[in-house]
Motif scaffolding. Structure first.
Motif, PDB file in Angstrom:
ATOM      1  N   GLN A 156       6.934   7.935  -3.879  1.00 39.06           N
ATOM      2  CA  GLN A 156       5.978   8.717  -3.103  1.00 39.06           C
ATOM      3  C   GLN A 156       4.775   7.841  -2.766  1.00 39.06           C
ATOM      4  OE1 GLN A 156       6.402  11.795  -2.013  1.00 39.06           O
ATOM      5  NE2 GLN A 156       8.236  12.373  -3.166  1.00 39.06           N
ATOM      6  N   LEU A 157       4.530   7.640  -1.480  1.00 36.67           N
ATOM      7  CA  LEU A 157       3.416   6.805  -1.045  1.00 36.67           C
ATOM      8  C   LEU A 157       2.188   7.615  -0.661  1.00 36.67           C
ATOM      9  CD1 LEU A 157       5.282   4.094   1.060  1.00 36.67           C
ATOM     10  CD2 LEU A 157       4.744   4.112  -1.373  1.00 36.67           C
ATOM     11  N   SER A 158       2.400   8.810  -0.184  1.00 28.35           N
ATOM     12  CA  SER A 158       1.299   9.707   0.139  1.00 28.35           C
ATOM     13  C   SER A 158       1.860  11.127   0.149  1.00 28.35           C
ATOM     14  CB  SER A 158       0.669   9.368   1.500  1.00 28.35           C
ATOM     15  OG  SER A 158       1.541   9.727   2.554  1.00 28.35           O
ATOM     16  N   THR A 192      -6.623  -2.529   0.557  1.00 25.81           N
ATOM     17  CA  THR A 192      -6.781  -2.181  -0.847  1.00 25.81           C
ATOM     18  C   THR A 192      -6.600  -0.683  -1.071  1.00 25.81           C
ATOM     19  OG1 THR A 192      -8.328  -4.017  -1.126  1.00 25.81           O
ATOM     20  CG2 THR A 192      -8.306  -2.326  -2.843  1.00 25.81           C
ATOM     21  N   GLY A 193      -5.725  -0.352  -1.993  1.00 30.61           N
ATOM     22  CA  GLY A 193      -5.488   1.044  -2.345  1.00 30.61           C
ATOM     23  C   GLY A 193      -4.557   1.788  -1.416  1.00 30.61           C
ATOM     24  N   LYS A 194      -4.102   1.135  -0.331  1.00 34.23           N
ATOM     25  CA  LYS A 194      -3.254   1.816   0.639  1.00 34.23           C
ATOM     26  C   LYS A 194      -1.911   1.122   0.879  1.00 34.23           C
ATOM     27  CE  LYS A 194      -7.034   3.794   3.409  1.00 34.23           C
ATOM     28  NZ  LYS A 194      -7.569   3.960   4.781  1.00 34.23           N
ATOM     29  N   ASP A 241       2.552   1.667   9.296  1.00 35.40           N
ATOM     30  CA  ASP A 241       1.317   2.374   8.954  1.00 35.40           C
ATOM     31  C   ASP A 241       1.492   3.862   9.206  1.00 35.40           C
ATOM     32  OD1 ASP A 241      -0.299   0.207   8.159  1.00 35.40           O
ATOM     33  OD2 ASP A 241      -0.758  -0.287  10.240  1.00 35.40           O
ATOM     34  N   GLN A 242       1.240   4.665   8.177  1.00 36.25           N
ATOM     35  CA  GLN A 242       1.167   6.108   8.374  1.00 36.25           C
ATOM     36  C   GLN A 242      -0.263   6.442   8.791  1.00 36.25           C
ATOM     37  OE1 GLN A 242       0.920   8.600   4.965  1.00 36.25           O
ATOM     38  NE2 GLN A 242       1.896  10.349   5.941  1.00 36.25           N
ATOM     39  N   ARG A 259      -3.460   6.102   6.592  1.00 41.94           N
ATOM     40  CA  ARG A 259      -3.307   6.760   5.293  1.00 41.94           C
ATOM     41  C   ARG A 259      -2.584   5.882   4.293  1.00 41.94           C
ATOM     42  NH1 ARG A 259      -1.542  13.093   6.236  1.00 41.94           N
ATOM     43  NH2 ARG A 259      -3.616  13.871   6.782  1.00 41.94           N
ATOM     44  N   SER A 260      -1.525   5.242   4.767  1.00 39.77           N
ATOM     45  CA  SER A 260      -0.707   4.442   3.875  1.00 39.77           C
ATOM     46  C   SER A 260      -0.076   3.303   4.668  1.00 39.77           C
ATOM     47  CB  SER A 260       0.381   5.304   3.226  1.00 39.77           C
ATOM     48  OG  SER A 260       1.101   4.579   2.260  1.00 39.77           O
ATOM     49  N   ARG A 261       0.031   2.145   4.041  1.00 43.48           N
ATOM     50  CA  ARG A 261       0.620   0.973   4.695  1.00 43.48           C
ATOM     51  C   ARG A 261       1.806   0.470   3.874  1.00 43.48           C
ATOM     52  NH1 ARG A 261      -2.733  -3.845   7.418  1.00 43.48           N
ATOM     53  NH2 ARG A 261      -2.562  -2.259   9.083  1.00 43.48           N
TER      54      ARG A 261
END
Length: 379
Positions: free
Chosen positions: A164-166, A68-70, A346-347, A39-41
């Motif tokens: 806020q990352l996700s 990219t984008g994460k 990594d989430q 989901r998010s790095r």
């Protein structure tokens, strides 16, 4: 006969090429599936404020891990050695600009947001020009006109600040050097949301309540746990060659007098070491806010190595962006190394987080440690 042999060779070559293509497709598919599960790095690099081969290798390899984008990048302090950003008109002004540019440019080219957390060297190596230098580093980053490039907290303020990352992952960053800095650090009225330690603690409480259903990454320069010299652990080199603490090339053997260095450092404690009352006071007060909260991850630099410590807390130390120093594998350390490297968090889609440590061994970067922390809902 010649044509028959040629055809056999040609068929064998095509068969080999087909196998290679299949393997490459399989690897690409596997990588895509792994990336899709993230989901998010978060990329964590600490103490990278010196342009050398170590820094270049760490940043270059880390940039290749951008999804990219994460992906979001956090530099964990000591962004500019030896004494922070050069003030306008100083002889070191341009050099220090180049040092910090070398860190954010590769990631911004890949559209990854980059945040710099202050360290003690950014505060003039805890010197009297600290506030001016940290504010200059902040203003220089703002001058780039890039909303995804900044110092957090800004303006020499203590924070805390949330990123806020996700939906289920947040970074709360604060300036740990502000807590232990021995000189004047008062900012202009209205500059900071928090101006005292009491106000800062209240803001931590507010942010915890707001984000209590998420995984929280608590980011600072100073670690709350460490098995390096700032945590009170010293190597044989510190006892025999104590002058290397002043200059890495001063290998003058002082085997008896040298043992006084670790002793004096633990007796007459520096605020940058965990045993100092200002440092322990910071830990105790902030820990009291998050006591019992299961979804907390401490991340920091300061000690120049890679550590993963797990007891009732999780502590990530990623401090070997440009330097290395002694780190031991202590009682609660699942991983400890002085190798150049960095850490990725990594989430995953189930809200668990995976820690992956990359370090340079035998001239190349490799994955050296992995750990997965579960997410506990319903807090």
């Amino acid at each position: 006969m010649y044509l028959l042999k040629a055809n056999k060779i040609r068929c064998a070559f095509l068969a080999s090429a087909a196998v290679i293509i299949q393997v490459l497709c399989l690897l690409q598919s596997t990588y895509a599936q792994q990336a899709d599960s993230i989901r998010s790095r978060v990329i964590l690099i600490g103490d990278a404020g010196e342009m050398d081969m170590q820094q270049d290798g760490v940043i270059g390899h880390a940039a290749r891990q951008v999804l990219t984008g994460k992906t979001t990048v956090f530099y964990l302090g000591d962004n500019i050695y030896p004494r922070g950003m050069g003030l306008p008109g100083s002889k070191e002004e341009q050099e220090t600009k180049d040092i910090i540019k070398s860190q954010y440019t590769p990631f911004r080219k890949l559209a990854a947001p980059v945040y710099f957390i202050p360290g003690n060297h950014d505060w003039d190596k805890s010197g009297p020009l600290g506030l001016a230098k940290i504010q200059r580093q902040d203003s220089f980053l703002k001058e780039q006109g890039d909303s995804l490039l900044s110092m957090i907290p800004a303006n020499g303020c203590p924070g805390p600040v949330e990123i806020q990352l996700s939906k289920d992952l947040v970074v709360i960053a604060f300036d740990s050097e502000w807590w232990v800095y021995p000189y004047a650090k008062e900012t202009a009225a209205g500059t900071c949301d928090c101006n005292t330690k009491e106000e800062t603690i209240e803001k931590f409480k507010i942010l915890l309540e707001k984000n209590k259903h998420k995984m929280i990454v608590l980011a600072s320069h100073h670690p709350f746990q460490s098995y390096g010299s700032h945590g009170g652990y010293f190597s044989l080199k510190d006892h025999i060659f104590p002058l290397t603490a002043l200059n890495k090339n001063l290998y003058v053997p002082l085997p008896v007098l040298g043992s006084l260095y670790p002793l004096l450092r633990t007796t007459f404690v520096n605020p940058e070491d965990k045993a100092h009352p200002l440092y322990t006071g910071m830990i105790n007060r902030i820990d009291s806010v998050f006591a019992g909260f299961p979804n907390l991850i401490h991340v920091a630099g300061h000690d120049h190595g890679l550590q993963f410590i797990k007891n009732d807390q999780v502590q990530v130390v990623s401090g070997s962006g440009a330097k290395h120093s002694y780190v031991r594998k202590g009682k609660h350390a699942l991983y400890a190394s002085t190798l150049p490297g960095y850490v990725i968090i990594d989430q995953l889609k189930n809200n668990y987080v995976r820690f992956t440590y990359y370090a340079q061994t035998d001239g190349k970067f490799e994955q050296v440690f992995t750990f997965v922390k579960e997410f506990i809902p319903g807090f």
